[in-house]
Design an enzyme around this catalytic site. Structure first.
Site, PDB file in Angstrom:
ATOM      1  N   CYS A 185     -31.922   2.310 -23.687  1.00  0.00           N
ATOM      2  CA  CYS A 185     -31.451   3.643 -23.326  1.00  0.00           C
ATOM      3  C   CYS A 185     -30.817   3.547 -21.952  1.00  0.00           C
ATOM      4  CB  CYS A 185     -32.609   4.639 -23.313  1.00  0.00           C
ATOM      5  SG  CYS A 185     -32.036   6.363 -23.246  1.00  0.00           S
ATOM      6  N   LYS A 194     -36.552  11.829 -32.671  1.00  0.00           N
ATOM      7  CA  LYS A 194     -37.079  12.013 -31.328  1.00  0.00           C
ATOM      8  C   LYS A 194     -36.788  13.438 -30.879  1.00  0.00           C
ATOM      9  CE  LYS A 194     -36.726  10.197 -26.638  1.00  0.00           C
ATOM     10  NZ  LYS A 194     -36.180   9.127 -25.796  1.00  0.00           N
ATOM     11  N   LYS A 202     -41.326  10.507 -32.800  1.00  0.00           N
ATOM     12  CA  LYS A 202     -41.814  10.661 -31.434  1.00  0.00           C
ATOM     13  C   LYS A 202     -41.599  12.083 -30.963  1.00  0.00           C
ATOM     14  CE  LYS A 202     -40.612   9.163 -26.852  1.00  0.00           C
ATOM     15  NZ  LYS A 202     -39.601   8.627 -26.001  1.00  0.00           N
TER      16      LYS A 202
HETATM   17  C1  PBG Z   1     -35.929   6.878 -22.806  1.00  0.00           C
HETATM   18  C2  PBG Z   1     -37.320   7.139 -23.261  1.00  0.00           C
HETATM   19  C3  PBG Z   1     -38.158   8.210 -22.964  1.00  0.00           C
HETATM   20  C4  PBG Z   1     -39.369   7.920 -23.557  1.00  0.00           C
HETATM   21  C5  PBG Z   1     -39.228   6.703 -24.210  1.00  0.00           C
HETATM   22  N1  PBG Z   1     -37.952   6.244 -24.028  1.00  0.00           N
HETATM   23  C6  PBG Z   1     -37.940   9.404 -22.109  1.00  0.00           C
HETATM   24  C7  PBG Z   1     -37.168  10.539 -22.601  1.00  0.00           C
HETATM   25  O1  PBG Z   1     -36.567  10.504 -23.647  1.00  0.00           O
HETATM   26  O2  PBG Z   1     -37.113  11.526 -21.880  1.00  0.00           O
HETATM   27  C8  PBG Z   1     -40.603   8.785 -23.475  1.00  0.00           C
HETATM   28  C9  PBG Z   1     -41.878   8.046 -23.591  1.00  0.00           C
HETATM   29  C10 PBG Z   1     -43.095   8.784 -23.197  1.00  0.00           C
HETATM   30  O3  PBG Z   1     -43.110   9.972 -22.815  1.00  0.00           O
HETATM   31  O4  PBG Z   1     -44.126   8.140 -23.268  1.00  0.00           O
HETATM   32  N2  PBG Z   1     -34.986   7.727 -23.298  1.00  0.00           N
END
Ligand code: PBG
Length: 330
Positions: free
Chosen positions: A122, A197, A250
């Protein structure tokens, strides 16, 4: 007088032996994936304030020691997140050969040839604005970001990643990454897509752990609306069609119905992400003495397995793996 019940389910609960005989779902350390945060510097082991028990490690003996602990408890997969030395508009350390994740991969690959190395792919940890892609006119430019995700994935693969896990919710990210990997001779590298997500408040503590809070706005233009289920099925189907090897839902706890629904519609392995806020809530309550941490963690993780997750990413993984060896928590 009430009739004597013919069926007495309690007969099957009378002892630990019979309970384990009729148990329907199993949670094992082999199902767990431990997230790890890596950063530059030497001798660093810095606790994340909002996630007691979670640390950022420098890529040296500090990381080695943590990975040894994780492995000694029966966990064989880690998910790497990096904190770069500096950030810029495009997040260029993300695909640099000397990037922090690339360095961690090379070290771990050499020291632990059979450890499964998964990387989060990411932009938000690397960009100065904290969004999950490159910006144009104040919003994330999907297709320009795809090109970057391809470069990041190839550089992770070349540094030793077994699986790349794109988490930015860009349309077409799986297809773009698959094609970059294949055309660079990395067709053995698998893709675990953060297919479903949601735009979730449960990521709060992570943004401190990974220093990735967006500088303005939020992520609702690319992450999903928590109210939607059909859309989750659509996202999962698209990523499967684009060539994802594994799918993810997620967060986990507030979305177990989504885990179940995706499970019933794909033959791909399914991963649930027990996210940072879920971890921190349990920690906070346990520290107050209000809940039994071991018990609620194993209960929640078992619930994710029961909902249909084959594997679970959890900050509690290494503790859970230890507790699993101690019996059923009674
Ligand atoms: C990167 C990412 C995030 C998480 C995993 N990869 C943050 C987001 O999307 O804001 C969240 C993981 C967690 O809260 O444990 N994009």
């Amino acid at each position: 007088m009430s009739p004597i019940p013919l069926q007495r389910p309690r007969r099957r609960r009378r002892s630990a032996a019979i309970r384990s005989l009729v148990r329907e779902h199993e949670l094992s350390p082999a199902d767990l994936i431990q997230p790890l945060f890596v950063l530059h510097g030497r001798g660093v082991e810095r606790e994340v304030r909002s996630m007691p028990g979670v640390f950022q490690f420098s890529v040296d003996e500090k990381l080695d020691r943590e990975v040894d602990t994780v492995r000694s408890r029966g966990i064989s997969a880690v998910l790497l997140f990096g904190l770069p030395a500096s950030k810029d508009d495009a997040g260029s350390e993300n695909y640099s050969e000397d990037g922090i994740v690339q360095r961690a991969l090379r070290r771990l690959r050499e020291q632990h040839p059979d450890l499964l190395l998964i990387t989060d792919v990411c932009c938000c940890e690397y960009t100065s604005h904290g969004h999950c892609g490159v910006l144009r006119n104040g919003s994330v430019d999907n297709d320009a970001t795809l090109e970057i995700l391809g470069r990041v994935s190839v550089s992770h693969a070349q540094a030793g990643a077994d699986i790349v896990a794109p988490s930015g919710m860009m349309d077409g990210m799986v297809a773009a990454i698959r094609s970059s990997l294949d055309s660079s001779g990395n067709s053995d590298t698998a893709i675990l897509s953060y297919a479903v997500k949601y735009a979730s408040g449960f990521y709060g503590p992570f943004r401190e752990a990974a220093d990735s809070a967006p500088a303005f706005g939020d992520r609702r233009q690319y992450q999903m609306d928590p109210a939607n289920l059909r859309e989750a099925l659509l996202e999962a189907a698209l990523d499967e069609a684009e060539g994802a090897d594994l799918l993810m839902v997620k967060p986990a706890l507030a979305y177990l119905d989504v885990v179940r629904a995706v499970r019933e519609r794909t033959q791909l392995p399914l991963v649930a992400y027990n996210v940072s806020g879920e971890y921190s809530m349990v920690k906070a309550a346990a520290r107050q003495g209000w809940i039994d941490e071991c018990r609620v963690v194993l209960e929640a993780l078992t619930g994710m397995r029961r909902a249909g997750a084959d594997a679970i990413i959890s900050y509690h993984a290494k503790d859970a793996a230890l507790w699993l060896r101690g019996g059923d928590g009674e």
